[in-house]
Each structure stands twice: as structure tokens, then as C-alpha cells.
Design an enzyme around this catalytic site. Structure first.
Site, PDB file in Angstrom:
ATOM      1  N   HIS A 171     -80.117 107.634 -90.415  1.00 18.84           N
ATOM      2  CA  HIS A 171     -78.845 107.605 -91.381  1.00 18.84           C
ATOM      3  C   HIS A 171     -77.932 107.382 -90.765  1.00 18.84           C
ATOM      4  CE1 HIS A 171     -76.835 108.924 -94.973  1.00 18.84           C
ATOM      5  NE2 HIS A 171     -76.027 109.225 -94.246  1.00 18.84           N
ATOM      6  N   GLU A 172     -77.389 107.912 -89.759  1.00 20.16           N
ATOM      7  CA  GLU A 172     -75.969 107.675 -89.094  1.00 20.16           C
ATOM      8  C   GLU A 172     -76.201 106.394 -88.330  1.00 20.16           C
ATOM      9  OE1 GLU A 172     -73.615 109.472 -89.752  1.00 20.16           O
ATOM     10  OE2 GLU A 172     -74.608 111.166 -90.656  1.00 20.16           O
ATOM     11  N   HIS A 175     -75.231 103.845 -90.889  1.00 20.40           N
ATOM     12  CA  HIS A 175     -73.899 103.536 -90.950  1.00 20.40           C
ATOM     13  C   HIS A 175     -73.281 102.573 -89.725  1.00 20.40           C
ATOM     14  CE1 HIS A 175     -73.526 106.136 -94.315  1.00 20.40           C
ATOM     15  NE2 HIS A 175     -73.677 107.233 -93.781  1.00 20.40           N
ATOM     16  N   HIS A 181     -73.490 104.644 -98.249  1.00 19.37           N
ATOM     17  CA  HIS A 181     -74.576 105.184 -99.043  1.00 19.37           C
ATOM     18  C   HIS A 181     -74.981 104.847-100.304  1.00 19.37           C
ATOM     19  CE1 HIS A 181     -72.215 109.096 -97.204  1.00 19.37           C
ATOM     20  NE2 HIS A 181     -73.465 108.998 -96.561  1.00 19.37           N
TER      21      HIS A 181
END
Length: 273
Positions: A171-172, A175, A181
Site C-alpha cells: 500500500h505505501e 503511494h 486511495h
């Protein structure tokens, strides 16, 4: 007399303006409340939602905030925010144990496995990602900033827990690759319902959606099971769900952090490959 009053008011206004803290690029301090919740280990939402940054875990530049809020014309889908040659040089802090480093590498290799992205250990590259650990949760800059060092923060946990769930690491780094999101997508309300009455006061902005000229799903359908989606209980003030999927059977897998969904993989490849 009128001129003196006007001068006095002008001086007071200038003092007020210069007393206001100037927003600078970089992470903002997390709140003591969030840090205490993280330390307790008792929270229903994903840990990155407690990291105190924009929408929880995104460290935006001033320019990115202006673009996202429509104050500048250029959208965040701008290709300038994509990493050149699909390659991300990175360094791992020595604060991590070898087991933690291996787990981070596992997440990076998974991103490589399903795409044309390459993560390489930094040698002399000017622009790179420094993976560091702190006590404030998990967070990341968004996209390629072309400003030298940029950071991913992963609070120290045993592999498989907290910021060291494999899906949270992915997830990070998504980014870092430039993804926002899922629940920010323009078409969000066609798939989920936001329960505004259950959201903590002052955090409502975390549930904003943005026009398609600022963020993009790259032609891939909205995905409740995306690794980039909030959980059902993000920023809840009372333990009740703040996001309810229209397909209620998906409520417990929404916000999953086990790994990328098929549509996550499609979006990544549409963006870079």
C-alpha cells in the site's frame, strides 16, 4: 482619527498573518491521540489511517495539495509524478532487523512480479526512496517528486503485524508510485455509501472524492477490495462503519491488506506499463 484606527488595524492584521505557521513540505507531526491508539494495539481500522497525514498516510507536497484541491490546473495524474524508466532506487534504514528488511523486500518483489516496475538498491542516484522506521505509523510521499530523497515510514513491528503486513508495505509503495486511495475516486458513491454521521469531527475531508482530471483509475473499474481502499471503520467516532459497500458481503474484505487485487494490478500496469 480614522487614519490612526486604520493603521492600528493594519498592524494587528499583519501580526496575525505572520503568527500563523507556514505549511511546509514534508510530514506533519502525528497527534498524541493517534500515537496512543497505535501503541494500544486496539483499533478496528488499518494502522496507516492513524498516521496523522493527509487521508491518514499520504505525505503530500504543497503543490500536490493545490492540484488535488483544484487550485492549480495541472492534475495529479500528470506523468511528471511517475518514476523515470519505471525504476525506483531505494535504501533501507539500519533501524530494521534483517527479518524486517527481508519482509520489505518481499513486498517490493511482489510489486515487481506483477508489473514492469523495478526496485533497485541505491548507489549514486540523486532521486531515491529512503525506507525508515518511526513511532507514528506508516506513511509515504506520493509519486516521483524529483527532489532527491523522499521517504516511506514503517513503524517497527514483527513481520505480519501493523505496518509490516505485506499488504500495508505494498500500500505505501503504491503511494510512492503515485497512487491515491481508492475511495477518493470520482465514481466512489456508485459502489459505497459514506456514513457521515459516524465520522470523527474534523476528519470529514478524508472522505472527499476528486474529479477525473486530478486522479485516475486508468480505465479500471472501482474496486472495493483494493489494497488502496479504506476499511469500513476508518475514522469512526463510535465504532460504527463509516463506509458501507453496496454489496454488503464485501464489508469485511474492504480495506484488506493481504495483497494486491487483480484490479490493483491492472491499474499499476495501465499507469506504468
Amino acid at each position: 482619527m480614522y487614519s490612526m484606527k486604520l493603521l492600528f488595524l493594519s498592524v494587528c492584521l499583519l501580526q496575525l498573518v505572520f503568527a500563523i505557521p507556514v505549511r511546509k513540505d514534508g510530514p506533519v507531526p502525528n497527534t498524541p491521540e493517534n500515537i496512543a491508539i497505535i501503541a494500544s494495539g486496539n483499533y478496528p481500522q488499518n494502522i496507516e489511517e492513524l498516521s496523522g497525514q493527509f487521508q491518514g498516510d499520504m505525505v503530500l507536497t504543497i503543490e500536490q495539495e493545490r492540484m488535488l484541491n483544484g487550485l492549480d490546473r495541472t492534475g495529479l495524474i500528470d506523468t511528471n509524478y511517475r518514476w523515470p524508466n519505471n525504476t525506483i532506487p531505494y535504501e533501507l534504514s539500519d533501524i530494521f532487523s534483517q527479518e524486517q528488511k527481508d519482509y520489505i523486500e518481499l513486498g517490493l518483489r511482489e510489486l515487481e512480479r506483477v508489473s514492469c516496475i523495478f526496485f533497485v538498491r541505491r548507489t549514486t542516484e540523486e532521486n531515491f526512496v529512503s525506507v525508515e522506521g518511526n513511532g507514528s505509523g506508516c506513511s509515504s510521499n506520493v509519486g516521483f517528486l524529483n527532489r532527491g530523497q523522499q521517504r516511506v515510514h514503517l513503524q517497527l513491528y514483527p513481520p505480519g503485524q501493523g505496518c509490516f503486513r505485506i499488504g500495508t508495505i505494498i500500500h505505501e509503495f503504491l503511494h510512492t508510485l503515485g497512487f491515491y486511495h481508492m475511495q477518493s475516486a470520482t465514481e466512489r458513491d456508485e459502489f459505497v455509501t459514506i456514513m457521515w454521521e459516524h465520522i470523527q469531527s474534523g476528519t470529514e475531508g478524508n472522505f472527499n472524492t476528486y474529479p477525473a482530471d486530478r486522479i485516475s483509475n486508468f480505465g479500471v473499474e472501482y474496486d472495493v477490495t483494493s489494497v488502496m481502499h479504506y476499511s469500513a471503520w476508518g475514522f469512526s467516532k463510535n465504532g460504527f462503519a463509516t463506509i458501507v459497500p453496496h454489496d454488503i458481503t464485501l464489508i469485511n474484505v474492504m480495506g484488506q491488506r493481504t495483497g494486491m487485487s487483480d484490479r490493483d494490478i491492472s491499474r499499476l500496469n495501465s499507469m506504468y506499463c
